[in-house]
Design a protein around this motif. Structure first.
Motif, PDB file in Angstrom:
ATOM      1  N   GLY A   1      -8.581  12.749  -2.666  1.00  0.00           N
ATOM      2  CA  GLY A   1      -9.484  11.611  -2.455  1.00  0.00           C
ATOM      3  C   GLY A   1      -8.815  10.291  -2.785  1.00  0.00           C
ATOM      4  N   LEU A   2      -7.984  10.280  -3.824  1.00  0.00           N
ATOM      5  CA  LEU A   2      -7.279   9.040  -4.198  1.00  0.00           C
ATOM      6  C   LEU A   2      -6.322   8.579  -3.102  1.00  0.00           C
ATOM      7  CD1 LEU A   2      -6.393   9.522  -7.956  1.00  0.00           C
ATOM      8  CD2 LEU A   2      -7.708   7.674  -6.980  1.00  0.00           C
ATOM      9  N   MET A   3      -5.840   9.517  -2.311  1.00  0.00           N
ATOM     10  CA  MET A   3      -4.887   9.178  -1.247  1.00  0.00           C
ATOM     11  C   MET A   3      -5.589   8.799   0.063  1.00  0.00           C
ATOM     12  SD  MET A   3      -1.915   9.285  -2.487  1.00  0.00           S
ATOM     13  CE  MET A   3      -2.461   8.814  -4.101  1.00  0.00           C
ATOM     14  N   THR A   4      -6.938   8.839   0.077  1.00  0.00           N
ATOM     15  CA  THR A   4      -7.673   8.573   1.318  1.00  0.00           C
ATOM     16  C   THR A   4      -7.366   7.202   1.909  1.00  0.00           C
ATOM     17  OG1 THR A   4      -9.455   9.801   0.302  1.00  0.00           O
ATOM     18  CG2 THR A   4      -9.963   8.724   2.340  1.00  0.00           C
TER      19      THR A   4
ATOM     20  N   GLY B   1     -15.347  15.983  -6.053  1.00  0.00           N
ATOM     21  CA  GLY B   1     -13.998  15.522  -6.392  1.00  0.00           C
ATOM     22  C   GLY B   1     -13.473  14.562  -5.334  1.00  0.00           C
ATOM     23  N   LEU B   2     -13.648  14.940  -4.070  1.00  0.00           N
ATOM     24  CA  LEU B   2     -13.215  14.049  -2.976  1.00  0.00           C
ATOM     25  C   LEU B   2     -13.959  12.715  -3.043  1.00  0.00           C
ATOM     26  CD1 LEU B   2     -13.025  16.507   0.056  1.00  0.00           C
ATOM     27  CD2 LEU B   2     -11.142  15.198  -0.877  1.00  0.00           C
ATOM     28  N   LEU B   3     -15.259  12.800  -3.341  1.00  0.00           N
ATOM     29  CA  LEU B   3     -16.085  11.592  -3.406  1.00  0.00           C
ATOM     30  C   LEU B   3     -15.612  10.673  -4.539  1.00  0.00           C
ATOM     31  CD1 LEU B   3     -18.572  10.381  -2.033  1.00  0.00           C
ATOM     32  CD2 LEU B   3     -19.969  11.499  -3.741  1.00  0.00           C
ATOM     33  N   LEU B   4     -15.391  11.248  -5.719  1.00  0.00           N
ATOM     34  CA  LEU B   4     -14.908  10.440  -6.855  1.00  0.00           C
ATOM     35  C   LEU B   4     -13.563   9.788  -6.516  1.00  0.00           C
ATOM     36  CD1 LEU B   4     -15.104   9.606  -9.880  1.00  0.00           C
ATOM     37  CD2 LEU B   4     -13.848  11.686 -10.406  1.00  0.00           C
ATOM     38  N   GLY B   5     -12.649  10.598  -5.971  1.00  0.00           N
ATOM     39  CA  GLY B   5     -11.331  10.074  -5.623  1.00  0.00           C
ATOM     40  C   GLY B   5     -11.422   8.989  -4.577  1.00  0.00           C
ATOM     41  N   SER B   6     -12.264   9.183  -3.554  1.00  0.00           N
ATOM     42  CA  SER B   6     -12.285   8.176  -2.485  1.00  0.00           C
ATOM     43  C   SER B   6     -13.045   6.926  -2.897  1.00  0.00           C
ATOM     44  CB  SER B   6     -12.819   8.750  -1.181  1.00  0.00           C
ATOM     45  OG  SER B   6     -13.968   9.443  -1.404  1.00  0.00           O
ATOM     46  N   ILE B   7     -13.989   7.038  -3.853  1.00  0.00           N
ATOM     47  CA  ILE B   7     -14.643   5.813  -4.361  1.00  0.00           C
ATOM     48  C   ILE B   7     -13.611   4.948  -5.093  1.00  0.00           C
ATOM     49  CG2 ILE B   7     -16.269   4.952  -6.094  1.00  0.00           C
ATOM     50  CD1 ILE B   7     -18.123   7.270  -5.295  1.00  0.00           C
ATOM     51  N   VAL B   8     -12.817   5.594  -5.937  1.00  0.00           N
ATOM     52  CA  VAL B   8     -11.775   4.840  -6.659  1.00  0.00           C
ATOM     53  C   VAL B   8     -10.738   4.297  -5.675  1.00  0.00           C
ATOM     54  CG1 VAL B   8      -9.952   5.038  -8.385  1.00  0.00           C
ATOM     55  CG2 VAL B   8     -12.164   6.063  -8.802  1.00  0.00           C
ATOM     56  N   SER B   9     -10.434   5.106  -4.656  1.00  0.00           N
ATOM     57  CA  SER B   9      -9.479   4.686  -3.637  1.00  0.00           C
ATOM     58  C   SER B   9      -9.999   3.476  -2.862  1.00  0.00           C
ATOM     59  CB  SER B   9      -9.253   5.856  -2.696  1.00  0.00           C
ATOM     60  OG  SER B   9      -8.214   5.610  -1.840  1.00  0.00           O
ATOM     61  N   PHE B  10     -11.291   3.464  -2.594  1.00  0.00           N
ATOM     62  CA  PHE B  10     -11.918   2.336  -1.898  1.00  0.00           C
ATOM     63  C   PHE B  10     -11.852   1.082  -2.770  1.00  0.00           C
ATOM     64  CE2 PHE B  10     -15.986   1.167   0.649  1.00  0.00           C
ATOM     65  CZ  PHE B  10     -15.275   0.207   1.329  1.00  0.00           C
ATOM     66  N   TYR B  11     -12.102   1.267  -4.070  1.00  0.00           N
ATOM     67  CA  TYR B  11     -11.974   0.136  -4.999  1.00  0.00           C
ATOM     68  C   TYR B  11     -10.535  -0.397  -4.981  1.00  0.00           C
ATOM     69  CZ  TYR B  11     -11.272  -2.225  -9.434  1.00  0.00           C
ATOM     70  OH  TYR B  11     -10.893  -3.126 -10.385  1.00  0.00           O
TER      71      TYR B  11
ATOM     72  N   GLY C   1       0.825  -1.216   0.000  1.00  0.00           N
ATOM     73  CA  GLY C   1       0.000   0.000   0.000  1.00  0.00           C
ATOM     74  C   GLY C   1       0.850   1.253   0.000  1.00  0.00           C
ATOM     75  N   LEU C   2       1.849   1.294   0.847  1.00  0.00           N
ATOM     76  CA  LEU C   2       2.687   2.498   0.928  1.00  0.00           C
ATOM     77  C   LEU C   2       3.558   2.654  -0.315  1.00  0.00           C
ATOM     78  CD1 LEU C   2       3.730   2.589   4.662  1.00  0.00           C
ATOM     79  CD2 LEU C   2       1.838   3.688   3.529  1.00  0.00           C
ATOM     80  N   VAL C   3       4.042   1.535  -0.848  1.00  0.00           N
ATOM     81  CA  VAL C   3       4.892   1.616  -2.047  1.00  0.00           C
ATOM     82  C   VAL C   3       4.091   2.167  -3.233  1.00  0.00           C
ATOM     83  CG1 VAL C   3       5.951   0.130  -3.798  1.00  0.00           C
ATOM     84  CG2 VAL C   3       6.627  -0.080  -1.438  1.00  0.00           C
ATOM     85  N   GLU C   4       2.820   1.773  -3.321  1.00  0.00           N
ATOM     86  CA  GLU C   4       2.039   2.133  -4.507  1.00  0.00           C
ATOM     87  C   GLU C   4       1.451   3.535  -4.458  1.00  0.00           C
ATOM     88  OE1 GLU C   4      -0.718  -0.787  -5.579  1.00  0.00           O
ATOM     89  OE2 GLU C   4       0.828  -2.139  -6.290  1.00  0.00           O
ATOM     90  N   ALA C   5       1.556   4.203  -3.322  1.00  0.00           N
ATOM     91  CA  ALA C   5       0.994   5.564  -3.249  1.00  0.00           C
ATOM     92  C   ALA C   5       1.725   6.509  -4.192  1.00  0.00           C
ATOM     93  CB  ALA C   5       1.051   6.066  -1.820  1.00  0.00           C
ATOM     94  N   MET C   6       3.054   6.396  -4.220  1.00  0.00           N
ATOM     95  CA  MET C   6       3.851   7.349  -5.011  1.00  0.00           C
ATOM     96  C   MET C   6       3.630   7.195  -6.524  1.00  0.00           C
ATOM     97  SD  MET C   6       5.509   9.902  -4.354  1.00  0.00           S
ATOM     98  CE  MET C   6       5.850   9.772  -2.611  1.00  0.00           C
ATOM     99  N   PRO C   7       3.675   5.979  -7.111  1.00  0.00           N
ATOM    100  CA  PRO C   7       3.389   5.891  -8.547  1.00  0.00           C
ATOM    101  C   PRO C   7       1.975   6.308  -8.921  1.00  0.00           C
ATOM    102  CG  PRO C   7       3.782   3.729  -7.627  1.00  0.00           C
ATOM    103  CD  PRO C   7       4.168   4.696  -6.590  1.00  0.00           C
ATOM    104  N   ILE C   8       1.016   6.151  -7.995  1.00  0.00           N
ATOM    105  CA  ILE C   8      -0.342   6.614  -8.316  1.00  0.00           C
ATOM    106  C   ILE C   8      -0.342   8.138  -8.431  1.00  0.00           C
ATOM    107  CG2 ILE C   8      -2.648   6.884  -7.306  1.00  0.00           C
ATOM    108  CD1 ILE C   8      -2.612   3.958  -6.687  1.00  0.00           C
ATOM    109  N   ILE C   9       0.391   8.813  -7.535  1.00  0.00           N
ATOM    110  CA  ILE C   9       0.519  10.270  -7.658  1.00  0.00           C
ATOM    111  C   ILE C   9       1.222  10.608  -8.975  1.00  0.00           C
ATOM    112  CG2 ILE C   9       1.520  12.350  -6.614  1.00  0.00           C
ATOM    113  CD1 ILE C   9       1.234  11.045  -3.932  1.00  0.00           C
ATOM    114  N   ALA C  10       2.224   9.809  -9.353  1.00  0.00           N
ATOM    115  CA  ALA C  10       2.937  10.053 -10.617  1.00  0.00           C
ATOM    116  C   ALA C  10       1.997   9.924 -11.809  1.00  0.00           C
ATOM    117  CB  ALA C  10       4.104   9.075 -10.753  1.00  0.00           C
ATOM    118  N   VAL C  11       1.118   8.898 -11.783  1.00  0.00           N
ATOM    119  CA  VAL C  11       0.144   8.721 -12.877  1.00  0.00           C
ATOM    120  C   VAL C  11      -0.763   9.941 -12.970  1.00  0.00           C
ATOM    121  CG1 VAL C  11      -1.875   7.372 -13.567  1.00  0.00           C
ATOM    122  CG2 VAL C  11       0.167   6.202 -12.828  1.00  0.00           C
ATOM    123  N   VAL C  12      -1.220  10.412 -11.806  1.00  0.00           N
ATOM    124  CA  VAL C  12      -2.126  11.560 -11.768  1.00  0.00           C
ATOM    125  C   VAL C  12      -1.434  12.810 -12.321  1.00  0.00           C
ATOM    126  CG1 VAL C  12      -3.347  13.108 -10.212  1.00  0.00           C
ATOM    127  CG2 VAL C  12      -3.478  10.657  -9.871  1.00  0.00           C
TER     128      VAL C  12
END
Lengths: 68, 128
Positions: free
Chosen positions: B103-106, B37-47, A51-62
């Motif tokens: 939201g994605l980081m939630t 925006g927070l809702l969309l991000g956290s739904i994807v984050s939950f998935y 989980g912690l490792v994958e946070a950074m590449p997800i930010i990179a994708v965004v």
């Protein structure tokens, strides 16, 4: 140039995540193969590590998609 | 119930609480764009969280039983995050892009805070 920047960001992020995930998964599999009774504890450690490792590449994708 | 199952149940519970707060924020505050925006991000984050939990259980079970297995779903999670951002970029009038990112980081925040609280609780139990 935007596409190049996006490619470099995602590529380097994925490279780091790949190395990190590889280390975590290999150690976990090794641990489970040695002591299957510790599976629950190793699952928790692996989950938090991945989980912690994958946070950074997800930010990179965004960020890559935002600069493109 | 194993330690891992308890942890996953706790994390899902906290994610549901956060989703409920974001829905209320989108409905009743003057900042619907940010909360959507927070809702969309956290739904994807939950998935992503659900997928990570499921894949790790499948993977470790396969490792313990010495059966062949597939990956841990990293590409699927990246693709889900990219989908959320593309939706936010296409509908910029409805979703705030930085809010989607937060939201994605939630789920990662939930994982870290839950683990820290669990460790503090158990270390104080051991001492006491």
């Amino acid at each position: 140039m935007g596409a190049l920047a996006a490619a470099i960001a995602v590529g380097l992020g994925a490279l780091g995540a790949g190395v990190g995930n590889g280390l975590i998964v290999s150690r976990t599999v090794e641990g489970i193969a040695r002591q299957p009774e510790l599976k629950g504890q190793l699952q928790t450690t692996m989950f938090i590590g991945v989980g912690l490792v994958e946070a950074m590449p997800i930010i990179a994708v965004v960020i890559a998609l935002m600069v493109m | 119930m194993s330690q891992f199952e308890k942890m996953t149940a706790r994390q899902r519970k906290w994610m549901f609480y956060l989703l409920a707060i974001f829905v209320l924020g989108a409905g009743f505050t003057p900042y619907p764009r940010i909360f959507l925006g927070l809702l969309l991000g956290s739904i994807v984050s939950f998935y992503n969280l659900y997928l990570l939990q499921k894949k790790i259980v499948d993977f470790t079970d396969a490792a313990a039983n010495k059966t062949p297995t597939r990956g841990i779903g990293t590409v699927s999670r990246f693709a889900a995050a990219a989908l959320a951002i593309i939706i936010a970029l296409r509908m910029e009038e409805n979703f705030h892009i930085i809010a989607v990112l937060i939201g994605l980081m939630t789920s990662y925040l939930v994982i870290m805070i839950d683990f820290a609280l669990y460790n503090i609780k158990h270390s104080s139990k051991k001492e006491g």
